[in-house]
Enzyme design. Structure first.
Site, short mmCIF file in Angstrom:
data_model
loop_
_atom_site.label_atom_id
_atom_site.label_comp_id
_atom_site.label_asym_id
_atom_site.label_seq_id
_atom_site.Cartn_x
_atom_site.Cartn_y
_atom_site.Cartn_z
N CYS A 380 3.19 6.08 -0.14
CA CYS A 380 1.56 4.88 -0.24
C CYS A 380 2.08 4.41 1.34
CB CYS A 380 2.08 3.98 -0.73
SG CYS A 380 0.26 3.76 -1.37
N HIS A 506 1.09 7.41 -5.98
CA HIS A 506 2.78 7.20 -6.51
C HIS A 506 3.08 7.29 -7.45
CE1 HIS A 506 3.24 2.93 -4.66
NE2 HIS A 506 2.05 3.07 -4.50
N GLU A 508 6.09 8.74 -8.21
CA GLU A 508 7.46 7.86 -9.20
C GLU A 508 6.81 7.13 -11.03
OE1 GLU A 508 5.69 6.25 -6.43
OE2 GLU A 508 6.27 4.12 -6.78
N1 GLN Z 1 -0.85 -1.36 1.64
C1 GLN Z 1 -0.81 0.00 2.03
C2 GLN Z 1 -3.14 0.25 1.72
O1 GLN Z 1 -2.77 -1.13 0.74
C3 GLN Z 1 -0.27 0.82 0.31
C4 GLN Z 1 -0.24 0.22 -0.61
C5 GLN Z 1 0.90 1.07 -1.16
O2 GLN Z 1 2.25 1.03 -1.08
N2 GLN Z 1 1.46 0.44 -2.07
O3 GLN Z 1 -3.55 0.85 1.22
#
Ligand code: GLN
Length: 535
Positions: A380, A506, A508
């Site tokens: 992410c 994600h 995970e």
């Molecule tokens: N801050 C980034 C976004 O909003 C990544 C978010 C995250 O890593 N969950 O796109």
């Protein structure tokens, strides 16, 4: 008709009520019973999505896009069932629902009160889980500690619930602490007595007491708890500290907990061994070889902030017969000196996150991994940092950035989609939940998953900016996965590298001991094969 188990907690928080509930779920499922789970969180936030990791720890994301309590992650990993938005309910959601009904006039002129309206709504949510998940047993974990003001309506609701559903269909399990006092060389049962006393004040007599303890419960302690808390001795269950959380179901089984629960609920289920769990735990506990993974993040001192990530690493380690030594490094420290902090890594991971602090350190971590040819997994925000790094240092777009951190950057390689630009309120408005992703055949990711279409969970607002796709690809960035319907980049890789994968989603959240995540598995495998940084 479903049966209902309620798990409450006493004395203090962090005793492992989530793991205990998940373990009970796993044990019942192992006996062939269809289990579902519900977590009540007594805070007023509608969901934990708006809370800081310091307040709440990890926010677990369900397939249907709910931002939920991290205990739902334990439920999925232990029981192997999928949790959805209705499996986590907060006081905020209960109040919202009641107030909306009131505004629609559904209460026909009545005064709206905690009892019966709030407690009634709480009970409906329990029944809803039983119906939706067609469960034979619903295990409901009540967040917080008995004695908190916040949890009172929930406890009152489950007291009423037993009255309505019948004693034979409900079961109250209470988890407490039995501290060992070394100077007296004694286990102390008084906190448990008080906590059970508190429960009885509100009309709940626990059927089973789980006693969290550092040392084995003595017969004397068991007898005392039995006598003072009014439960049979066999209903005093030892919950001893273990290093490996996946050992908890095995320990409970040894205490006869599964048969005890089945008997109390009038359920019959054939005996079954827990071989699968045993083998996994033994394998985990006997790992000798280690692999050093550096994780560059922002909440590194907070154990709970990256719960699923830690678990996914453990699962991947076991899959590779190796213990993962995760070293958590403050991104801001990396900013000061990447070499000192990263040179000794066999793999580098940059996890998700929000906000500007530490960003440059995470970008440097991606650069270090790329240049030194160290296996890299970006998740992410970690993916967004890898893209920024590549744009700046390989494609020569020196001021490339994300508009999250630099709204006027000349090269917004990470940016908001038009629909996200319009969003004003914060709660539940990110790209959330599961989306399909089509993999490129010739990629690390395809090799890991072994199929073309995958589904992974998201929680972010910003996206890879397709305007820069061509230049970055020309310079060697591989777009390894795309959400086809919207042409959104989901995975980037560096082709000329031993293993460099960064995902917008994600992974995970979908790893479990018996089904380790393919990307984590291959990341650890690449880390094991790594033999020293490139000069
Ligand atoms: N801050 C980034 C976004 O909003 C990544 C978010 C995250 O890593 N969950 O796109």
């Amino acid at each position: 008709m479903a049966k209902f188990i309620f798990v409450t907690g006493g004395v203090l928080s962090s005793l492992g009520k989530g793991i205990a509930s998940a373990s009970i779920g796993a044990l019942l499922k192992n006996r062939g019973i269809k289990v579902s789970m519900l977590k009540f969180d007594p805070y007023i936030n509608v969901d934990p999505g708006t809370m800081s990791p310091y307040q709440h720890g990890e926010v677990f994301v369900t397939r249907d896009g709910a931002e939920t309590d991290l205990d739902l992650g334990h439920y999925e990993r232990f029981i192997g069932i999928e949790m959805l938005s209705y499996n986590n309910v907060t006081a905020g959601q209960i109040y919202c629902a009641v107030i909306e009904k009131e505004r629609r006039g559904e209460y026909l002129g009545k005064t709206i009160q905690v009892v019966p309206h709030i407690t009634g709504e709480i009970q409906e949510r329990i029944r809803k889980v039983a119906i939706k998940d067609k469960a034979e047993v619903v295990i409901t974990e009540i967040g917080g500690t008995v004695g908190d003001i916040e949890s009172l309506p929930f406890l009152e609701a489950i007291r009423q619930f037993r009255l309505r559903e019948g004693r034979e269909n409900t079961l109250f399990i209470h988890l407490t602490l039995v501290p060992y006092i070394p100077s007296a060389a004694e286990l102390k049962t008084k906190p448990t007595q008080h906590s059970v006393g508190k429960l009885r004040e509100i009309g709940i007599q626990p059927d089973i007491i789980l006693c969290r303890t550092q040392v084995p419960l003595t017969q004397e302690a068991r007898e005392k708890i039995s006598l003072f808390c009014s439960v049979e001795k066999k209903d005093v269950i030892q919950a001893i500290d273990v290093d490996n959380i996946y050992e908890v179901p095995l320990r409970f089984e040894r205490e006869g907990l599964t048969d005890n629960i089945l008997e109390k609920l009038g359920l019959s289920a054939p005996e079954k061994d827990l071989k699968k769990w045993q083998v996994w735990v033994e394998r985990t506990n006997s790992l000798q070889k280690e692999v050093k993974i550096s994780i560059v993040g922002k909440y590194v001192k907070l154990k709970d902030a990256y719960k699923s990530l830690n678990e996914a690493l453990t699962h991947a380690g076991v899959a590779n017969e190796v213990k993962v030594r995760a070293r958590w490094i403050e991104a801001e420290d990396v900013e000061r000196n990447p070499e000192v902090h990263l040179s000794d890594s066999q793999g580098i991971l940059v996890p998700g996150g929000f906000g500007e602090r530490g960003i440059e350190g995470k970008i440097m971590a991606a650069q270090y991994a790329r240049e030194k040819r160290i296996p890299f997994l970006g998740i992410c925000l970690g993916m967004q940092c890898a893209v920024i790094e590549f744009a700046r240092n390989v494609a020569g777009l020196r001021e490339a950035n994300s508009t999250e951190f630099s709204p006027h950057t000349p090269h917004p390689v990470i940016d908001l989609l038009p629909e996200q630009r319009k969003v004003k309120s914060k709660g539940g408005t990110m790209r959330l939940g599961s989306y399909p992703c089509k993999l490129k055949r010739n990629s690390f990711s395809f090799q890991a998953y072994g199929r073309e279409i995958i589904y992974e969970r998201h929680r972010h607002r910003y996206e890879f900016n397709n305007h820069y796709r061509k230049v970055l690809v020309q310079r060697g960035l591989r777009i390894a996965g795309v959400f086809p319907e919207r042409n959104l980049v989901e995975i980037v890789e560096i082709s000329d590298h031993p293993w460099f994968v960064a995902t917008q989603f994600h992974p995970e959240f979908q790893s479990s001991p018996f089904s380790p995540h393919p990307l984590f598995r291959d990341f650890i495998k690449a880390a094991l094969n790594f033999n020293g940084p490139a000069k």
